[in-house]
Motif scaffolding. Structure first.
Motif, PDB file in Angstrom:
ATOM      1  N   HIS A 224       0.862  -1.177   0.000  1.00 36.30           N
ATOM      2  CA  HIS A 224       0.000   0.000   0.000  1.00 36.30           C
ATOM      3  C   HIS A 224       0.903   1.233   0.000  1.00 36.30           C
ATOM      4  O   HIS A 224       1.293   1.722   1.058  1.00 36.30           O
ATOM      5  N   GLU A 225       1.250   1.680  -1.195  1.00 38.90           N
ATOM      6  CA  GLU A 225       2.252   2.728  -1.354  1.00 38.90           C
ATOM      7  C   GLU A 225       1.895   4.009  -0.624  1.00 38.90           C
ATOM      8  O   GLU A 225       2.777   4.669  -0.072  1.00 38.90           O
ATOM      9  N   ASP A 226       0.626   4.385  -0.598  1.00 39.64           N
ATOM     10  CA  ASP A 226       0.242   5.615   0.091  1.00 39.64           C
ATOM     11  C   ASP A 226       0.546   5.524   1.583  1.00 39.64           C
ATOM     12  O   ASP A 226       1.069   6.460   2.185  1.00 39.64           O
ATOM     13  N   LYS A 227       0.271   4.378   2.185  1.00 44.36           N
ATOM     14  CA  LYS A 227       0.558   4.199   3.609  1.00 44.36           C
ATOM     15  C   LYS A 227       2.063   4.167   3.864  1.00 44.36           C
ATOM     16  O   LYS A 227       2.561   4.790   4.804  1.00 44.36           O
ATOM     17  N   VAL A 228       2.784   3.443   3.027  1.00 41.20           N
ATOM     18  CA  VAL A 228       4.240   3.349   3.171  1.00 41.20           C
ATOM     19  C   VAL A 228       4.876   4.727   3.023  1.00 41.20           C
ATOM     20  O   VAL A 228       5.736   5.122   3.815  1.00 41.20           O
ATOM     21  N   ASN A 229       4.448   5.488   2.021  1.00 41.95           N
ATOM     22  CA  ASN A 229       4.993   6.830   1.795  1.00 41.95           C
ATOM     23  C   ASN A 229       4.697   7.763   2.960  1.00 41.95           C
ATOM     24  O   ASN A 229       5.560   8.539   3.372  1.00 41.95           O
ATOM     25  N   THR A 230       3.485   7.686   3.502  1.00 41.57           N
ATOM     26  CA  THR A 230       3.122   8.529   4.643  1.00 41.57           C
ATOM     27  C   THR A 230       3.997   8.230   5.844  1.00 41.57           C
ATOM     28  O   THR A 230       4.538   9.135   6.488  1.00 41.57           O
ATOM     29  N   VAL A 231       4.158   6.955   6.146  1.00 39.33           N
ATOM     30  CA  VAL A 231       4.993   6.568   7.286  1.00 39.33           C
ATOM     31  C   VAL A 231       6.437   6.999   7.063  1.00 39.33           C
ATOM     32  O   VAL A 231       7.088   7.549   7.963  1.00 39.33           O
ATOM     33  N   ASN A 232       6.958   6.794   5.866  1.00 34.89           N
ATOM     34  CA  ASN A 232       8.344   7.187   5.577  1.00 34.89           C
ATOM     35  C   ASN A 232       8.538   8.690   5.695  1.00 34.89           C
ATOM     36  O   ASN A 232       9.573   9.140   6.193  1.00 34.89           O
ATOM     37  N   GLU A 233       7.571   9.490   5.278  1.00 35.95           N
ATOM     38  CA  GLU A 233       7.664  10.951   5.419  1.00 35.95           C
ATOM     39  C   GLU A 233       7.695  11.349   6.887  1.00 35.95           C
ATOM     40  O   GLU A 233       8.478  12.210   7.291  1.00 35.95           O
TER      41      GLU A 233
ATOM     42  N   LYS B 201      11.213  12.542  12.305  1.00 34.33           N
ATOM     43  CA  LYS B 201      11.354  12.119  13.698  1.00 34.33           C
ATOM     44  C   LYS B 201      12.805  11.852  14.060  1.00 34.33           C
ATOM     45  O   LYS B 201      13.554  11.282  13.295  1.00 34.33           O
ATOM     46  N   ASP B 202      13.160  12.255  15.264  1.00 34.54           N
ATOM     47  CA  ASP B 202      14.465  11.911  15.823  1.00 34.54           C
ATOM     48  C   ASP B 202      14.216  10.802  16.838  1.00 34.54           C
ATOM     49  O   ASP B 202      13.659  11.042  17.912  1.00 34.54           O
ATOM     50  N   LEU B 203      14.582   9.601  16.497  1.00 32.81           N
ATOM     51  CA  LEU B 203      14.320   8.441  17.347  1.00 32.81           C
ATOM     52  C   LEU B 203      15.497   8.105  18.263  1.00 32.81           C
ATOM     53  O   LEU B 203      15.464   7.109  18.968  1.00 32.81           O
ATOM     54  N   SER B 204      16.509   8.960  18.280  1.00 30.42           N
ATOM     55  CA  SER B 204      17.711   8.666  19.069  1.00 30.42           C
ATOM     56  C   SER B 204      17.414   8.589  20.568  1.00 30.42           C
ATOM     57  O   SER B 204      18.038   7.796  21.274  1.00 30.42           O
ATOM     58  N   ASN B 205      16.467   9.385  21.068  1.00 21.41           N
ATOM     59  CA  ASN B 205      16.152   9.326  22.495  1.00 21.41           C
ATOM     60  C   ASN B 205      15.476   8.017  22.877  1.00 21.41           C
ATOM     61  O   ASN B 205      15.668   7.516  23.984  1.00 21.41           O
ATOM     62  N   ILE B 206      14.701   7.454  21.965  1.00 21.58           N
ATOM     63  CA  ILE B 206      14.085   6.154  22.237  1.00 21.58           C
ATOM     64  C   ILE B 206      15.166   5.084  22.296  1.00 21.58           C
ATOM     65  O   ILE B 206      15.153   4.216  23.166  1.00 21.58           O
ATOM     66  N   LEU B 207      16.115   5.168  21.391  1.00 21.26           N
ATOM     67  CA  LEU B 207      17.231   4.224  21.396  1.00 21.26           C
ATOM     68  C   LEU B 207      18.038   4.357  22.687  1.00 21.26           C
ATOM     69  O   LEU B 207      18.398   3.354  23.308  1.00 21.26           O
TER      70      LEU B 207
END
Length: 121
Positions: free
Chosen positions: A12-21, A26-32
């Motif tokens: 589902h390209e629209d969903k994949v593209n939305t999530v990738n955008e 997002k900076d996920l370094s704090n979660i890591l």
């Protein structure tokens, strides 16, 4: 436990593209960083103890962990260097606490969430 698997491959390209955008922003370094802090059982116990009592000294935490003060201090230093704890001196005793109220909320949410996960047999 059986894993549900699609019987056909449909992207589902629209969903994949939305999530990738969104992920690009997002900076996920704090979660890591948080995951690194809680990968050690002693550190989880320290955080839980500080969630239970707002302030504890190293001696109290060492007793909770049934560990040496040196070992407990090492964990406290790691948590403090990574922004989870703060300390304050009161005479000869140094008390530690969670640096932000949000840290307690997050840790509380994690402990509550993990109670709902079924244990694999």
């Amino acid at each position: 436990m059986t894993l549900e698997v699609c019987s056909s491959t449909i992207i589902h390209e629209d969903k994949v593209n939305t999530v990738n955008e969104i992920l690009l922003e997002k900076d996920l370094s704090n979660i890591l960083l948080l995951s690194k802090c809680i990968k050690e059982p002693s550190r989880i116990k320290i955080l839980y103890a500080l969630m239970t009592y707002n302030e504890l000294c190293v001696c109290d935490l060492a007793a909770v962990l049934e560990a040496s003060i040196a070992s407990t201090s090492h964990h406290m230093r790691y948590l403090k260097q990574n922004g989870l704890l703060e300390s304050k001196r009161n005479g000869r005793v140094v008390y530690y606490s969670l640096i932000k109220e949000n840290a307690a909320l997050i840790f509380h949410s994690l402990t509550e969430f993990t109670q709902t996960i079924p244990v694999p047999s």
